[in-house]
Design a protein around this motif. Structure first.
Motif, PDB file in Angstrom:
ATOM      1  N   ALA A 199       0.828  -1.209   0.000  1.00  0.00           N
ATOM      2  CA  ALA A 199       0.000   0.000   0.000  1.00  0.00           C
ATOM      3  C   ALA A 199       0.860   1.254   0.000  1.00  0.00           C
ATOM      4  O   ALA A 199       1.839   1.344   0.744  1.00  0.00           O
ATOM      5  N   ALA A 200       0.482   2.216  -0.842  1.00  0.00           N
ATOM      6  CA  ALA A 200       1.126   3.530  -0.863  1.00  0.00           C
ATOM      7  C   ALA A 200       0.031   4.578  -1.004  1.00  0.00           C
ATOM      8  O   ALA A 200      -0.827   4.461  -1.890  1.00  0.00           O
ATOM      9  N   LEU A 201       0.055   5.577  -0.125  1.00  0.00           N
ATOM     10  CA  LEU A 201      -0.995   6.584  -0.120  1.00  0.00           C
ATOM     11  C   LEU A 201      -0.424   7.982   0.003  1.00  0.00           C
ATOM     12  O   LEU A 201       0.561   8.203   0.707  1.00  0.00           O
ATOM     13  N   LYS A 202      -1.091   8.906  -0.666  1.00  0.00           N
ATOM     14  CA  LYS A 202      -0.788  10.320  -0.520  1.00  0.00           C
ATOM     15  C   LYS A 202      -1.969  10.966   0.195  1.00  0.00           C
ATOM     16  O   LYS A 202      -3.091  10.951  -0.315  1.00  0.00           O
ATOM     17  N   VAL A 203      -1.704  11.493   1.373  1.00  0.00           N
ATOM     18  CA  VAL A 203      -2.749  12.116   2.184  1.00  0.00           C
ATOM     19  C   VAL A 203      -2.500  13.614   2.246  1.00  0.00           C
ATOM     20  O   VAL A 203      -1.387  14.064   2.540  1.00  0.00           O
ATOM     21  N   SER A 204      -3.528  14.398   1.953  1.00  0.00           N
ATOM     22  CA  SER A 204      -3.426  15.859   1.975  1.00  0.00           C
ATOM     23  C   SER A 204      -4.549  16.429   2.820  1.00  0.00           C
ATOM     24  O   SER A 204      -5.735  16.174   2.551  1.00  0.00           O
ATOM     25  N   VAL A 213      -2.755   0.189  -4.178  1.00  0.00           N
ATOM     26  CA  VAL A 213      -2.786  -1.032  -3.371  1.00  0.00           C
ATOM     27  C   VAL A 213      -2.572  -2.231  -4.294  1.00  0.00           C
ATOM     28  O   VAL A 213      -3.342  -2.439  -5.238  1.00  0.00           O
ATOM     29  N   GLY A 214      -1.527  -3.012  -4.031  1.00  0.00           N
ATOM     30  CA  GLY A 214      -1.248  -4.221  -4.797  1.00  0.00           C
ATOM     31  C   GLY A 214      -1.347  -5.447  -3.906  1.00  0.00           C
ATOM     32  O   GLY A 214      -1.012  -5.392  -2.720  1.00  0.00           O
ATOM     33  N   LEU A 215      -1.815  -6.545  -4.486  1.00  0.00           N
ATOM     34  CA  LEU A 215      -2.014  -7.783  -3.732  1.00  0.00           C
ATOM     35  C   LEU A 215      -1.064  -8.873  -4.226  1.00  0.00           C
ATOM     36  O   LEU A 215      -0.927  -9.101  -5.431  1.00  0.00           O
ATOM     37  N   THR A 216      -0.447  -9.559  -3.284  1.00  0.00           N
ATOM     38  CA  THR A 216       0.437 -10.682  -3.564  1.00  0.00           C
ATOM     39  C   THR A 216      -0.298 -12.000  -3.344  1.00  0.00           C
ATOM     40  O   THR A 216      -0.972 -12.170  -2.327  1.00  0.00           O
ATOM     41  N   ASN A 217      -0.184 -12.925  -4.295  1.00  0.00           N
ATOM     42  CA  ASN A 217      -0.713 -14.280  -4.186  1.00  0.00           C
ATOM     43  C   ASN A 217      -2.231 -14.322  -4.096  1.00  0.00           C
ATOM     44  O   ASN A 217      -2.795 -15.198  -3.432  1.00  0.00           O
ATOM     45  N   MET A 218      -2.875 -13.413  -4.811  1.00  0.00           N
ATOM     46  CA  MET A 218      -4.336 -13.442  -4.911  1.00  0.00           C
ATOM     47  C   MET A 218      -4.778 -13.770  -6.331  1.00  0.00           C
ATOM     48  O   MET A 218      -5.884 -13.444  -6.745  1.00  0.00           O
ATOM     49  N   THR A 274      -5.220  -5.714   4.052  1.00  0.00           N
ATOM     50  CA  THR A 274      -5.381  -4.412   3.401  1.00  0.00           C
ATOM     51  C   THR A 274      -5.693  -3.335   4.434  1.00  0.00           C
ATOM     52  O   THR A 274      -5.133  -2.232   4.390  1.00  0.00           O
ATOM     53  N   GLU A 275      -6.564  -3.643   5.366  1.00  0.00           N
ATOM     54  CA  GLU A 275      -6.873  -2.675   6.420  1.00  0.00           C
ATOM     55  C   GLU A 275      -5.618  -2.334   7.219  1.00  0.00           C
ATOM     56  O   GLU A 275      -5.344  -1.154   7.508  1.00  0.00           O
ATOM     57  N   ARG A 276      -4.828  -3.345   7.544  1.00  0.00           N
ATOM     58  CA  ARG A 276      -3.598  -3.101   8.308  1.00  0.00           C
ATOM     59  C   ARG A 276      -2.596  -2.276   7.492  1.00  0.00           C
ATOM     60  O   ARG A 276      -1.976  -1.336   8.006  1.00  0.00           O
ATOM     61  N   ALA A 277      -2.413  -2.651   6.235  1.00  0.00           N
ATOM     62  CA  ALA A 277      -1.400  -1.991   5.405  1.00  0.00           C
ATOM     63  C   ALA A 277      -1.767  -0.536   5.141  1.00  0.00           C
ATOM     64  O   ALA A 277      -0.908   0.358   5.222  1.00  0.00           O
ATOM     65  N   VAL A 278      -3.019  -0.285   4.823  1.00  0.00           N
ATOM     66  CA  VAL A 278      -3.455   1.086   4.558  1.00  0.00           C
ATOM     67  C   VAL A 278      -3.368   1.934   5.822  1.00  0.00           C
ATOM     68  O   VAL A 278      -2.915   3.090   5.783  1.00  0.00           O
ATOM     69  N   THR A 279      -3.775   1.376   6.937  1.00  0.00           N
ATOM     70  CA  THR A 279      -3.677   2.106   8.213  1.00  0.00           C
ATOM     71  C   THR A 279      -2.239   2.468   8.516  1.00  0.00           C
ATOM     72  O   THR A 279      -1.935   3.615   8.909  1.00  0.00           O
ATOM     73  N   ALA A 280      -1.332   1.534   8.336  1.00  0.00           N
ATOM     74  CA  ALA A 280       0.095   1.794   8.598  1.00  0.00           C
ATOM     75  C   ALA A 280       0.639   2.829   7.617  1.00  0.00           C
ATOM     76  O   ALA A 280       1.447   3.682   8.004  1.00  0.00           O
ATOM     77  N   ALA A 281       0.216   2.767   6.355  1.00  0.00           N
ATOM     78  CA  ALA A 281       0.676   3.742   5.376  1.00  0.00           C
ATOM     79  C   ALA A 281       0.196   5.150   5.701  1.00  0.00           C
ATOM     80  O   ALA A 281       0.943   6.135   5.566  1.00  0.00           O
ATOM     81  N   VAL A 282      -1.037   5.256   6.157  1.00  0.00           N
ATOM     82  CA  VAL A 282      -1.584   6.571   6.542  1.00  0.00           C
ATOM     83  C   VAL A 282      -0.814   7.146   7.720  1.00  0.00           C
ATOM     84  O   VAL A 282      -0.559   8.373   7.784  1.00  0.00           O
ATOM     85  N   ASN A 283      -0.389   6.298   8.625  1.00  0.00           N
ATOM     86  CA  ASN A 283       0.283   6.755   9.831  1.00  0.00           C
ATOM     87  C   ASN A 283       1.805   6.796   9.687  1.00  0.00           C
ATOM     88  O   ASN A 283       2.505   7.113  10.657  1.00  0.00           O
ATOM     89  N   ALA A 284       2.311   6.460   8.516  1.00  0.00           N
ATOM     90  CA  ALA A 284       3.761   6.427   8.326  1.00  0.00           C
ATOM     91  C   ALA A 284       4.362   7.827   8.366  1.00  0.00           C
ATOM     92  O   ALA A 284       3.734   8.803   7.999  1.00  0.00           O
TER      93      ALA A 284
END
Length: 284
Positions: A199-204, A213-218, A274-284
């Motif tokens: 997950a990579a996000l730009k927050v403004s 958001v990319g998925l591995t092994n899906m 996905t919920e975990r990854a996006v949350t961590a990306a937002v808080n990075a």
């Protein structure tokens, strides 16, 4: 076990490597670190007549600032990728995913290009490359061409590389200032991903301006979670919005069933991770 007999060449230039591959035909294999190829050779799951070793091609190593993007040599090792300051600054997702690849010994020998060209759906680098909109620079007998990651991975262990063609560089657009995270689920440390999310996000001003958001092994290839991206963009970067968006993680995917997990469990993992990854990306 001992591999079947094969011829071996170590070209000194990319053009020499291309010529060797053309002459070797369908039975030629590229050695680009060897962390995936050597085990299958030893088990005789592959029996090439020719192995073309790229380890001497220093022109295919290193990370270069190319304006709006980074140009990464295909023979750059995982260890070099995860430590490079340009990648950490402009493409952190790639750095984070690379840190999860196998163990330190593998990361010192394995290469970025080798992992991408191998196209293992459980591999940790194709999904981040897809999420980053990376472009694969390929050289073959017809010259150089560029293939977007979305078109490069075409099937299980299959890429768009044509006969006699090499992956020489990976072009990654700069996502400076974006938050990023790679969330990986596996049974034991250093194992392949059962499912993982890049997950990579730009927050403004507290609102998600862009989301990748990319998925591995899906599925047989890495997958962009387009439904999640659409649900996130324009919404406040809150826990509630992220949870709602994550429910769309498995949309359009083709998770398989094997000894590690069935399709239903993988779909569940995709939502949770996905919920975990996006949350961590937002808080990075």
């Amino acid at each position: 076990m001992i591999p079947a007999a094969f011829d071996y060449v170590a070209p000194s230039t990319v053009d020499e490597a291309v010529r060797a591959l053309v002459e070797g035909g369908e039975d030629a294999k590229v050695l680009a670190g060897g962390q995936s190829l050597l085990p299958v050779l030893r088990m005789r799951l592959a029996a090439p007549t020719l192995v073309v070793d790229l380890s001497g091609l220093t022109e295919l190593t290193g990370v270069h600032d190319d304006g709006d993007s980074l140009l990464i040599g295909a023979m750059t090792t995982h260890y070099e990728v995860q430590r490079d300051h340009l990648i950490r600054e402009h493409a952190e997702l790639l750095c984070l995913a690379t840190k999860t690849v196998a163990d330190p010994q593998i990361r010192h020998r394995g290469t970025l290009g080798g992992a991408l060209a191998h196209a293992d759906p459980a591999g940790d680098l194709p999904a981040p490359a897809l999420a980053l909109d990376a472009v694969m620079v390929c050289r073959g007998p017809g010259g150089t061409r560029e293939v977007p990651a979305a078109e490069f991975f075409v099937g299980h262990f299959t890429t768009a590389l044509a006969p006699g063609e090499l992956l020489t560089h990976v072009r990654v657009p700069k996502l400076t200032g974006w938050g990023a995270h790679y969330e990986k689920f596996n049974r034991v440390s250093q194992a392949w991903s059962i499912v993982a999310v890049a997950a990579a996000l730009k927050v403004s001003d507290g609102v998600v301006a862009e989301a990748r958001v990319g998925l591995t092994n899906m599925g047989p290839t890495p997958v962009r979670a387009r439904g999640v991206e659409e649900a996130l963009v324009g919404e406040p970067a809150t826990a509630e919005a992220i949870t709602t968006a994550a429910t769309r993680a498995a949309e359009g995917t083709e998770p398989g069933t094997d000894g590690n997990a069935d399709a239903e469990y993988r779909a569940h993992l995709a939502r949770v991770l996905t919920e975990r990854a996006v949350t961590a990306a937002v808080n990075a």
